[in-house]
Design a protein around this motif. Structure first.
Motif, PDB file in Angstrom:
ATOM      1  N   HIS B  77       0.892  -1.156   0.165  1.00 42.81           N
ATOM      2  CA  HIS B  77       0.196  -0.059   0.120  1.00 42.81           C
ATOM      3  C   HIS B  77       0.998   1.049  -0.060  1.00 42.81           C
ATOM      4  CE1 HIS B  77      -3.145   2.806   0.976  1.00 42.81           C
ATOM      5  NE2 HIS B  77      -2.734   3.105   2.089  1.00 42.81           N
ATOM      6  N   MET B 154      -4.583  -3.615  -8.583  1.00 40.10           N
ATOM      7  CA  MET B 154      -4.354  -2.375  -8.161  1.00 40.10           C
ATOM      8  C   MET B 154      -4.000  -1.504  -9.397  1.00 40.10           C
ATOM      9  SD  MET B 154      -2.273  -0.967  -4.792  1.00 40.10           S
ATOM     10  CE  MET B 154      -0.854  -1.448  -5.356  1.00 40.10           C
ATOM     11  N   HIS B 178     -12.722   1.182  -9.039  1.00 42.53           N
ATOM     12  CA  HIS B 178     -12.328   1.061  -7.452  1.00 42.53           C
ATOM     13  C   HIS B 178     -12.245  -0.206  -7.059  1.00 42.53           C
ATOM     14  CE1 HIS B 178     -12.617   5.519  -6.966  1.00 42.53           C
ATOM     15  NE2 HIS B 178     -14.065   5.383  -6.865  1.00 42.53           N
ATOM     16  N   LYS B 181      -8.546  -0.656  -7.971  1.00 45.74           N
ATOM     17  CA  LYS B 181      -7.939   0.593  -7.491  1.00 45.74           C
ATOM     18  C   LYS B 181      -7.517   0.285  -5.808  1.00 45.74           C
ATOM     19  CE  LYS B 181      -6.390   5.332  -7.462  1.00 45.74           C
ATOM     20  NZ  LYS B 181      -7.037   6.601  -7.377  1.00 45.74           N
ATOM     21  N   THR B 182      -8.708   0.200  -5.197  1.00 46.12           N
ATOM     22  CA  THR B 182      -8.678   0.140  -3.757  1.00 46.12           C
ATOM     23  C   THR B 182      -9.299  -1.138  -3.504  1.00 46.12           C
ATOM     24  OG1 THR B 182     -10.619   1.269  -3.806  1.00 46.12           O
ATOM     25  CG2 THR B 182      -8.638   2.344  -3.352  1.00 46.12           C
ATOM     26  N   GLN B 219     -14.373   3.395  -0.350  1.00 45.53           N
ATOM     27  CA  GLN B 219     -14.143   4.342  -1.599  1.00 45.53           C
ATOM     28  C   GLN B 219     -15.166   5.544  -1.436  1.00 45.53           C
ATOM     29  OE1 GLN B 219     -11.139   4.810  -3.421  1.00 45.53           O
ATOM     30  NE2 GLN B 219     -12.363   6.772  -3.517  1.00 45.53           N
TER      31      GLN B 219
END
Lengths: 295, 295
Positions: B77, B154, B178, B181-182, B219
Motif C-alpha cells: 500500500h 491495483m 474502485h 484500485k482500492t 471508497q
C-alpha cells in the motif's frame, strides 16, 4: 545444438510465455497491457532467462521447470529498464533502437507498466505448479528473486549509481555498485535455474562463484562497449557514459586495465565450473559470448 | 479489548516489523532506506494490516501468523501511495499532513523507494517461516497478494483512473475502477488473514463477500469525505476531487444517493458475517469505523 540455436530456442520460450502472461484475459485498461507488452517484447538479449535455462539444464532440470523463473526474471529486468529510462532517472529516449516506454506511451503509463512488470515476476512464480516444483522449492525461487531485486539488491545499486553520477568512485565502490545493480540479478538467474532443478549444494556453490564472475564481467564489457562500440549496433548512443562523466572501469583502470580485468573475470568464471568437465560447456560458451559480444 | 485499543496494538506490531525490515542491515545507500522508512512510517491508518489481523483472528489464527502478511500488504500500500503522488501521476505535494516522498527527497529516490517497497512485500512473504506456515500456505499468501496488486488488480485500477480524469464514467465503470484500485487490496487483506489461519472454505467465502462490500464502502466514504471533510483532519486539501473534476460517487449519485449507497454496502458487509454471531464483532466494528470515520 550450438549455443546460438539454443539461445534462440530459449528466447522463443520466454517470449511466448511473457506474451501469454499479459494477454490471457481482457483488461480493464488495455493501454497498460500494451505498454507492458511493448517493454517486454522489444528484442532484448534475454541473457538472464538464458542463464536460468542453462543452469537448470546443467543441474539436470527440465526446460519446463526453467520456464517460469526465466520469464519472471526477464519481467523483473524489463521493469528495471522502464523505470531506469524515466526522465527523473537516466532520462533515456532510446532503448534497443526504439523509443523508451515513457516516450512511446507517457510517463505515468511507464511508471505503472514498470510497477506491473515488477509485480508480474512474483505473479508468475507464486501460482502453484505442483507438477513442476514442491511448494518449498517454489518458495525458494520467490525468496531468491525477491532478495536479489529489492532494497538490498538491484534497487539499491541503481539508487547508489544515480546518487554518484559525476562523482569519483573507488574501485571497491564501483564493484559494490555493479554487484547490486546488475550482478544481483545475473547471480539470481543462475541460482533460480539451480533451485528449479533441485540442485546439489556443490552445484549451487559453483554456479554462485560463476555468477559473481560473469555478473561483473558483463558490466566491465558494457563499459568497454560504451567506449569502443558503434551506436548503430548498440541501439543507443555510444560514448554516453563518458559524456555524462559516469564512473566506469575504463575510467578507473584505463582501457587496457579494464580489458585485463575482463579477462581475469572470464578466467574465474571458467575455473568455477572446471570440475564439471563437458557438462559446463554451454554455460562456458555463454560466458564467452558475454565477454566477446559487440552490443 | 475495544476496537480502538486493538487497532493500536496491531498498528504497533506492523510498524515495528516494517521498521525492522528496512534497518536490519547496513545499506549501500542509506538514503534509499531513509525514503522507504519515511513513506512506511508516516502514521497511516493501517486499515489493511488491521483487516489481516482481524480476519486471521476471526478464523482462529495467531497474531504471529498475521504479522507477515500484515506488514507485506502495508508495504505494498505504501509503495502505491509513493508512486501515485509522483508529478507524472496525481502530483500531490502533501500526504497525511507532511510532504510526499518526492518532495521530501527527490523524484528519482521516490520512484526507487516505491519499487523497493513493492518488492519488500514479496521479500517479507517469501522468506521461509516453517514455524508459522506450511510452504503451500505461504505460496498461497504470495499468490493472493501478487494477483491483487498487479496488472489485473491495483495497478490497472490506477491506470484506468488516471486515463479518465475529467471524463464522465458510468456507475459500472466507477465500481470497476474502485474494485481494482482500492478494493483488490482490501479484499486481499481479508483473504491473507484467512489463509494465514488456514481458514475453512465457508470462512473464506464470507470474508470475501464482506471484503467486497467494505472495499467499495471505503471508497464511497473517501469520496464523501473529500466533499464534507475538513482539510486539517484529512491531512490533504478537501474538495480536490471536485476541483480536478474526478469521477466520484457523489458526482454520479448525488450527495444523498452516495450516502445511501454507503449504508447499503454497510448492510451487505454485516449480512456477510451474520452467520458467525459474536465472533464477527471486531470485524463489524471495523466496518462501522470505515463508514463513520472523519478522515
Amino acid at each position: 545444438m550450438d549455443l546460438k540455436s539454443r539461445l534462440q530456442h530459449y528466447i522463443q520460450r520466454t517470449e511466448t510465455l511473457l506474451a501469454q502472461s499479459v494477454t490471457e484475459a481482457p483488461s480493464l485498461h488495455p493501454r497498460l497491457q500494451a505498454a507492458m507488452r511493448y517493454s517486454l517484447l522489444n528484442g532484448g538479449k534475454r541473457i538472464r532467462p538464458a542463464l536460468v535455462y542453462l543452469a537448470c539444464d546443467f543441474c539436470g532440470g527440465s526446460e519446463a521447470a526453467a520456464d517460469w523463473p526465466a520469464a519472471a526474471i526477464e519481467a523483473l529486468h524489463s521493469y528495471s529498464l522502464v523505470h531506469d529510462d524515466l526522465p527523473a532517472m537516466d532520462n533515456d529516449a532510446l532503448r534497443r533502437g526504439v523509443p523508451t516506454c515513457h516516450i512511446a506511451f507517457d510517463e505515468a503509463t511507464a511508471i505503472l507498466a514498470g510497477d506491473a512488470l515488477l509485480n508480474l515476476a512474483f505473479e508468475l512464480l507464486s501460482e502453484a505448479r505442483p507438477e513442476l516444483y514442491t511448494p518449498a522449492q517454489q518458495l525458494q525461487l520467490l525468496a531468491t528473486l525477491a532478495q536479489a531485486s529489492g532494497h538490498r539488491g538491484m534497487v539499491v545499486g541503481q539508487a547508489f549509481d544515480l546518487a554518484h553520477v559525476g562523482q569519483a568512485l573507488t574501485l571497491e565502490q564501483l564493484e559494490q555498485m555493479h554487484a547490486h545493480k546488475t550482478g544481483a540479478l545475473i547471480l539470481a538467474a543462475l541460482q533460480l535455474g539451480a533451485q528449479a532443478a533441485a540442485a546439489s549444494e556443490q552445484e549451487l556453490a559453483a554456479l554462485t562463484a560463476f555468477g559473481r564472475a560473469i555478473g561483473l564481467a558483463f558490466q566491465v564489457k558494457d563499459d568497454l562497449l560504451d567506449i569502443e562500440g558503434c551506436t548503430e549496433v548498440l541501439g543507443k548512443p555510444s560514448g554516453s557514459d563518458l559524456a555524462q562523466n559516469k564512473p566506469t572501469y575504463p575510467a578507473l583502470l584505463g582501457l587496457q586495465g579494464a580489458k585485463e580485468k575482463l579477462q581475469t573475470l572470464h578466467q574465474q568464471a571458467n575455473a568455477a565450473l572446471s570440475p564439471f568437465g563437458s557438462r559446463a560447456e554451454p554455460l562456458l560458451a555463454l560466458a564467452q559470448y558475454i565477454v566477446e559480444r559487440d552490443h
